[in-house]
Design a protein around this motif. Structure first.
Motif, PDB file in Angstrom:
ATOM      1  N   ARG A 109       0.829  -1.194   0.000  1.00 39.65           N
ATOM      2  CA  ARG A 109       0.000   0.000   0.000  1.00 39.65           C
ATOM      3  C   ARG A 109       0.873   1.257   0.000  1.00 39.65           C
ATOM      4  NH1 ARG A 109      -5.139  -0.795   3.962  1.00 39.65           N
ATOM      5  NH2 ARG A 109      -5.407  -3.030   3.773  1.00 39.65           N
ATOM      6  N   LEU A 110       0.344   2.297  -0.633  1.00 35.73           N
ATOM      7  CA  LEU A 110       1.032   3.579  -0.636  1.00 35.73           C
ATOM      8  C   LEU A 110       1.109   4.149   0.777  1.00 35.73           C
ATOM      9  CD1 LEU A 110       2.334   5.936  -2.135  1.00 35.73           C
ATOM     10  CD2 LEU A 110       0.030   6.813  -2.622  1.00 35.73           C
ATOM     11  N   SER A 111       0.049   3.951   1.578  1.00 34.62           N
ATOM     12  CA  SER A 111       0.042   4.450   2.959  1.00 34.62           C
ATOM     13  C   SER A 111       1.144   3.789   3.773  1.00 34.62           C
ATOM     14  CB  SER A 111      -1.321   4.197   3.612  1.00 34.62           C
ATOM     15  OG  SER A 111      -1.624   2.810   3.609  1.00 34.62           O
ATOM     16  N   GLY A 112       1.412   2.505   3.497  1.00 31.90           N
ATOM     17  CA  GLY A 112       2.495   1.799   4.180  1.00 31.90           C
ATOM     18  C   GLY A 112       3.851   2.401   3.857  1.00 31.90           C
ATOM     19  N   LEU A 113       4.053   2.764   2.599  1.00 30.33           N
ATOM     20  CA  LEU A 113       5.294   3.412   2.181  1.00 30.33           C
ATOM     21  C   LEU A 113       5.440   4.775   2.842  1.00 30.33           C
ATOM     22  CD1 LEU A 113       7.839   3.737   0.462  1.00 30.33           C
ATOM     23  CD2 LEU A 113       6.381   4.485  -1.442  1.00 30.33           C
ATOM     24  N   ARG A 114       4.351   5.551   2.898  1.00 30.96           N
ATOM     25  CA  ARG A 114       4.399   6.883   3.516  1.00 30.96           C
ATOM     26  C   ARG A 114       4.785   6.787   4.995  1.00 30.96           C
ATOM     27  NH1 ARG A 114      -1.206   8.944   0.778  1.00 30.96           N
ATOM     28  NH2 ARG A 114      -0.341   9.708  -1.190  1.00 30.96           N
ATOM     29  N   ASP A 115       4.159   5.836   5.696  1.00 33.04           N
ATOM     30  CA  ASP A 115       4.505   5.646   7.112  1.00 33.04           C
ATOM     31  C   ASP A 115       5.971   5.238   7.257  1.00 33.04           C
ATOM     32  OD1 ASP A 115       1.925   6.244   7.793  1.00 33.04           O
ATOM     33  OD2 ASP A 115       1.295   4.165   8.126  1.00 33.04           O
ATOM     34  N   HIS A 116       6.424   4.347   6.370  1.00 31.61           N
ATOM     35  CA  HIS A 116       7.799   3.856   6.433  1.00 31.61           C
ATOM     36  C   HIS A 116       8.808   4.974   6.197  1.00 31.61           C
ATOM     37  CE1 HIS A 116      11.423   1.547   5.589  1.00 31.61           C
ATOM     38  NE2 HIS A 116      11.507   2.206   4.453  1.00 31.61           N
ATOM     39  N   ARG A 117       8.530   5.875   5.292  1.00 29.64           N
ATOM     40  CA  ARG A 117       9.471   6.963   4.979  1.00 29.64           C
ATOM     41  C   ARG A 117       9.809   7.792   6.211  1.00 29.64           C
ATOM     42  NH1 ARG A 117       6.718   8.747  -0.689  1.00 29.64           N
ATOM     43  NH2 ARG A 117       8.026   7.546  -2.112  1.00 29.64           N
ATOM     44  N   ARG A 118       8.861   7.838   7.147  1.00 23.81           N
ATOM     45  CA  ARG A 118       9.089   8.615   8.373  1.00 23.81           C
ATOM     46  C   ARG A 118      10.127   7.959   9.279  1.00 23.81           C
ATOM     47  NH1 ARG A 118       2.660   9.454   8.503  1.00 23.81           N
ATOM     48  NH2 ARG A 118       2.578  11.249   7.126  1.00 23.81           N
ATOM     49  N   VAL A 119      10.420   6.673   9.034  1.00 20.56           N
ATOM     50  CA  VAL A 119      11.512   6.013   9.750  1.00 20.56           C
ATOM     51  C   VAL A 119      12.829   6.695   9.383  1.00 20.56           C
ATOM     52  CG1 VAL A 119      12.826   3.864   9.986  1.00 20.56           C
ATOM     53  CG2 VAL A 119      10.322   3.795   9.884  1.00 20.56           C
ATOM     54  N   HIS A 120      12.971   7.057   8.107  1.00 15.25           N
ATOM     55  CA  HIS A 120      14.195   7.705   7.629  1.00 15.25           C
ATOM     56  C   HIS A 120      14.211   9.201   7.976  1.00 15.25           C
ATOM     57  CE1 HIS A 120      15.193   4.052   5.502  1.00 15.25           C
ATOM     58  NE2 HIS A 120      14.071   4.096   4.807  1.00 15.25           N
ATOM     59  N   SER A 121      13.058   9.833   7.855  1.00 12.02           N
ATOM     60  CA  SER A 121      13.010  11.290   8.071  1.00 12.02           C
ATOM     61  C   SER A 121      12.898  11.662   9.543  1.00 12.02           C
ATOM     62  CB  SER A 121      11.822  11.891   7.307  1.00 12.02           C
ATOM     63  OG  SER A 121      10.590  11.448   7.887  1.00 12.02           O
ATOM     64  N   GLY A 122      12.410  10.699  10.359  1.00 13.84           N
ATOM     65  CA  GLY A 122      12.188  10.998  11.778  1.00 13.84           C
ATOM     66  C   GLY A 122      10.919  11.798  12.012  1.00 13.84           C
ATOM     67  N   ASP A 123      10.150  12.024  10.958  1.00 13.21           N
ATOM     68  CA  ASP A 123       8.927  12.821  11.048  1.00 13.21           C
ATOM     69  C   ASP A 123       7.851  12.065  11.823  1.00 13.21           C
ATOM     70  OD1 ASP A 123       7.081  14.848  10.521  1.00 13.21           O
ATOM     71  OD2 ASP A 123       6.475  13.966   8.610  1.00 13.21           O
ATOM     72  N   ARG A 124       7.249  12.720  12.822  1.00 15.00           N
ATOM     73  CA  ARG A 124       6.156  12.128  13.612  1.00 15.00           C
ATOM     74  C   ARG A 124       5.036  13.172  13.698  1.00 15.00           C
ATOM     75  NH1 ARG A 124       7.287   7.593  16.871  1.00 15.00           N
ATOM     76  NH2 ARG A 124       9.342   6.723  16.391  1.00 15.00           N
ATOM     77  N   PRO A 125       4.246  13.282  12.622  1.00 19.66           N
ATOM     78  CA  PRO A 125       3.287  14.390  12.524  1.00 19.66           C
ATOM     79  C   PRO A 125       2.018  14.224  13.346  1.00 19.66           C
ATOM     80  CG  PRO A 125       3.121  12.983  10.587  1.00 19.66           C
ATOM     81  CD  PRO A 125       4.240  12.429  11.413  1.00 19.66           C
ATOM     82  N   CYS A 126       1.786  13.018  13.871  1.00 18.67           N
ATOM     83  CA  CYS A 126       0.537  12.776  14.609  1.00 18.67           C
ATOM     84  C   CYS A 126       0.838  12.803  16.105  1.00 18.67           C
ATOM     85  CB  CYS A 126      -0.073  11.441  14.194  1.00 18.67           C
ATOM     86  SG  CYS A 126      -0.287  11.281  12.402  1.00 18.67           S
ATOM     87  N   THR A 127       0.366  13.839  16.797  1.00 15.24           N
ATOM     88  CA  THR A 127       0.746  14.086  18.189  1.00 15.24           C
ATOM     89  C   THR A 127      -0.418  13.822  19.142  1.00 15.24           C
ATOM     90  OG1 THR A 127       2.259  15.797  17.413  1.00 15.24           O
ATOM     91  CG2 THR A 127       1.752  15.785  19.760  1.00 15.24           C
ATOM     92  N   CYS A 128      -0.109  13.152  20.254  1.00 17.85           N
ATOM     93  CA  CYS A 128      -1.112  12.861  21.285  1.00 17.85           C
ATOM     94  C   CYS A 128      -1.413  14.135  22.076  1.00 17.85           C
ATOM     95  CB  CYS A 128      -0.604  11.763  22.216  1.00 17.85           C
ATOM     96  SG  CYS A 128      -1.708  11.413  23.607  1.00 17.85           S
ATOM     97  N   SER A 129      -2.685  14.487  22.189  1.00 19.32           N
ATOM     98  CA  SER A 129      -3.081  15.711  22.895  1.00 19.32           C
ATOM     99  C   SER A 129      -2.959  15.575  24.408  1.00 19.32           C
ATOM    100  CB  SER A 129      -4.537  16.069  22.537  1.00 19.32           C
ATOM    101  OG  SER A 129      -5.406  14.983  22.850  1.00 19.32           O
ATOM    102  N   ASP A 130      -2.826  14.330  24.907  1.00 21.77           N
ATOM    103  CA  ASP A 130      -2.706  14.112  26.350  1.00 21.77           C
ATOM    104  C   ASP A 130      -1.272  14.216  26.841  1.00 21.77           C
ATOM    105  OD1 ASP A 130      -5.392  13.279  27.624  1.00 21.77           O
ATOM    106  OD2 ASP A 130      -5.372  12.175  25.754  1.00 21.77           O
TER     107      ASP A 130
END
Length: 360
Positions: A109-130
């Motif tokens: 899936r393309l979504s799987g690739l997008r999530d995986h790319r963040r392993v290399h970039s270190g990007d964590r765009p989804c933040t817990c509000s708690d």
């Protein structure tokens, strides 16, 4: 065919003034703009959920109707959309059309690739509000949020135990069925998880017995997986990312939080088959069982005395070494364990259950 290719190669002339993405038709651009405006004009009459385009609303209606019109020709499984069917068929074909340009790893899936790319970039765009913790995908964030809400939507039909993830439930159910689908090709031993099989296979690796490729930069201790190393490093950093929503106590591991939550709930799901006594964790039950079996796996190298717990052995060894690491800050007296120090401190507080040999 020529007409079809002409349409396929048609210039994308309608450009989004927000992100620059281009489309072939003005209607496509209009639908796309709703990503930026948040507009969702198509409402479900059953549940009120909104959608950016009519096609997505029609697909959603199948959630309510249960309709799954698209069947897999290999296994007969049905799906709500052709896209879901296409993704599923990749399980049969092994097709993984989306490749990472950095490491070459491929995804179905393309979504799987997008999530995986963040392993290399270190990007964590989804933040817990708690707690402010960041995640690579909204799915990971949704699962994490259940630590704060206590939600466990996946329930075992055998023992009613709840889980935050469907795969955790699947693994747990194997404790009831006895299923061990991951088998060692060399000795035939079966395992409930692939990770446990991988750990086991190191026993057979004569060139690298018990290979521990991940080393702690603080103390040099080695670990089999990056995850075990990450958990261990919290000993040095003091990080305790798992917090109890009732009393606020924090824990370095999720398993520690789960056991602690049973202090509030009173739940003791692990029962001794000999005396029916209940325990909060499988570890506590395992230690208790040694009272019945007489097993004492921790033996003193100085005198040969055996113990049911490693902590008891450690305390005992101090009688040989003379070490007394727990010191009273009022009188300087040292003790081999913290419980004896606490008992001693009551003497200074005037709460000692035993009368003073001097003043009675």
């Amino acid at each position: 065919m020529e007409d079809h290719m002409t349409g396929y190669n048609k210039e994308k002339r309608y450009e989004c003034d927000v992100c620059g993405k281009a489309w072939q038709k003005p209607s496509q651009l209009e639908t796309h703009r709703r990503v930026h405006t948040g507009e969702r004009p198509f409402d479900c009459s059953e549940c009120g959920k909104n959608f950016t385009c009519h096609a997505n609303l029609l697909q959603h209606y199948r959630v309510h109707s249960g309709e799954r019109p698209f069947d897999c020709s290999n296994c007969g499984k049905s799906f709500k959309t052709t896209n879901h069917l296409k993704i599923h068929q990749q399980l049969h074909t092994g097709e993984k059309p989306y490749g990472c340009s950095t490491c070459g790893k491929r995804f179905a899936r393309l979504s799987g690739l997008r999530d995986h790319r963040r392993v290399h970039s270190g990007d964590r765009p989804c933040t817990c509000s708690d707690c402010g913790k960041g995640f690579k995908s909204s799915t990971d964030l949704n699962v994490h949020r259940r630590l704060h809400t206590g939600e466990r939507p996946y329930t075992c039909s055998n023992c009613s135990k709840g889980f935050t993830r469907s795969n955790s439930l699947l693994q747990h159910q194997r404790t009831h069925t006895g299923e061990r689908p991951f088998t060692c090709a060399q000795c035939g031993k079966g395992f409930t998880r692939s990770s446990r099989l991988l750990s086991h296979q190191q026993v057979h690796d004569v060139d690298r017995p018990f290979h521990m490729p991940f080393s702690c930069s603080d103390c040099g201790k080695d670990f089999k997986t990056a995850y075990y190393l990450k958990v261990h490093q919290r000993v040095h950093t003091g990080e305790k990312p798992f917090g109890c929503s009732i009393c606020g106590k924090n824990f370095a591991q999720l398993s520690g939080l789960r056991e602690h939550q049973r202090v509030h709930s009173g739940e003791r799901p692990f029962t001794c088959s000999d005396c029916n006594k209940g325990f909060k964790s499988s570890t506590h039950l395992k230690v208790h069982r040694r009272l019945h079996t007489g097993e004492r796996p921790y033996t003193c190298s100085d005198c040969g005395k055996g113990f049911t717990r490693s902590t008891r052995l450690l305390e005992h060894q101090r009688t040989h070494t003379g070490e007394r690491p727990f010191t009273c800050d009022q009188c300087g007296k040292g003790f081999t364990c913290s419980t004896r120090l606490l008992s001693h401190q009551r003497v200074h507080a005037g709460n000692s259950p035993f009368p003073s040999p001097v003043c009675g």
